[in-house]
Design an enzyme around this catalytic site. Structure first.
Site, PDB file in Angstrom:
ATOM      1  N   SER A 280     -31.013   4.202  18.915  1.00  0.00           N
ATOM      2  CA  SER A 280     -30.523   4.609  17.612  1.00  0.00           C
ATOM      3  C   SER A 280     -30.761   6.111  17.400  1.00  0.00           C
ATOM      4  CB  SER A 280     -31.172   3.742  16.525  1.00  0.00           C
ATOM      5  OG  SER A 280     -30.480   3.869  15.302  1.00  0.00           O
TER       6      SER A 280
ATOM      7  N   ASP B  83     -23.516  -5.089  15.962  1.00  0.00           N
ATOM      8  CA  ASP B  83     -24.413  -4.120  15.318  1.00  0.00           C
ATOM      9  C   ASP B  83     -23.825  -3.734  13.961  1.00  0.00           C
ATOM     10  OD1 ASP B  83     -25.752  -1.672  14.586  1.00  0.00           O
ATOM     11  OD2 ASP B  83     -26.309  -1.391  16.687  1.00  0.00           O
TER      12      ASP B  83
ATOM     13  N   HIS C 143     -28.547  -4.673  16.406  1.00  0.00           N
ATOM     14  CA  HIS C 143     -29.248  -3.392  16.527  1.00  0.00           C
ATOM     15  C   HIS C 143     -30.741  -3.560  16.793  1.00  0.00           C
ATOM     16  CE1 HIS C 143     -28.935   0.964  15.926  1.00  0.00           C
ATOM     17  NE2 HIS C 143     -30.013   0.964  15.186  1.00  0.00           N
TER      18      HIS C 143
END
Length: 281
Positions: A150, A226, A259
């Site tokens: 991320s 995600d 995620h």
């Protein structure tokens, strides 16, 4: 520079350890974690994979949740996981206490705006100060790989693209690929770097990939379920930029994955092998 050991656990024949030290670059005390595989006790120096975590994380998230130590022990890779921002008394935070800016959200750049510029220099910390510390205190060679998730995936891409010759391998999970064009990045960049968007280009992987003099193969995994893929991560932007630049990119869209660290744990062995091929060959 002095290191203070604050924890130590044996894992897969090696050792997971956490250390605290005073950072000159960041102007505060910092904590980082290191996994030393069993080969570290056999003499010689081992390559290092630096892992950069995402928003709200510390050095602990990856080491405890990713399940990386078994493969690191098999391959003989040291893993180093720094914190995600400076911390401590005097380090400014988001005045609104938001989770996507300030403490835990350093974005792995060098801030130029007040009050952030004094402490928020995570790029220099990750690229220069921390490796110098690791290579001085552990059986670590100067063969380095970098990866992250991320915000940390953004950091890994940017660190590698900005510093040719510094790393031999790079990969990312669910990176913020085009921070100039997403809410998380725009918020962070406007505060840390100011409103002049030309300065933002220096920290955007989609821009840097077009200017890169070194074309390290990029491995990127992205889950197709995600929640942030369309608004924040924008993997298609990286794919387009890499294609235009002729930069080798393996972008794997993984069906059903989100995620979370469940996603990272599912594919971390692939990434460690990717780094191992470059660092141990």
């Amino acid at each position: 520079m002095t290191l203070e050991n604050i924890s130590c656990q044996k894992s897969f024949g090696g050792w997971h350890k956490r250390y605290k030290h005073s950072s000159q670059v960041l102007g505060c005390d910092m904590t980082f974690a290191v996994y030393l595989p069993p080969q570290a006790e056999q003499g010689g120096k081992l390559p290092v994979l630096y892992w950069l975590s995402g928003l709200t994380c510390t050095d602990e998230n990856f080491m405890q949740k990713a399940g990386a130590m078994r493969m690191a022990a098999e391959l003989g890779l040291i893993i180093v996981a720094p914190d995600t921002s400076p911390r401590g008394a005097g380090v400014p935070d988001d005045p609104e206490n938001a989770w996507d800016f300030g403490l835990g959200a350093g974005f792995y750049l060098n801030a130029t705006q007040e009050p952030w510029a004094k402490h928020y220099r995570m790029h220099d910390y990750v690229v220069q100060e921390l490796p110098a510390l690791v290579e001085a205190h552990f059986p670590a060679s100067d063969k380095r790989g970098i990866s992250g998730h991320s915000m940390g995936g953004h950091g890994a891409l940017v660190c590698a693209l900005r510093n040719p010759g510094r790393y031999q391998s790079v990969s990312a999970f669910s990176p913020i690929n085009n921070p100039m064009d997403c809410p998380w990045g725009q918020k962070a960049f406007s505060h840390y770097l100011g409103d002049e968007r030309s300065k933002w280009r220096e920290w955007d992987a989609c821009v840097l990939i077009g200017e890169a003099s070194e074309k390290l193969p990029l491995l990127v995994d992205q889950g197709d379920r995600d929640d942030f893929i369309a608004t924040q991560l924008k993997p298609e932007a990286l794919q387009q930029a890499a294609k235009a630049a002729g930069h080798p990119l393996e972008l794997r869209l993984q069906p059903g994955y989100d995620h979370s660290y469940f996603f990272i744990a599912s594919f971390i062995d692939d990434h460690l092998r990717h780094h191992g091929r470059a660092l141990l060959g």
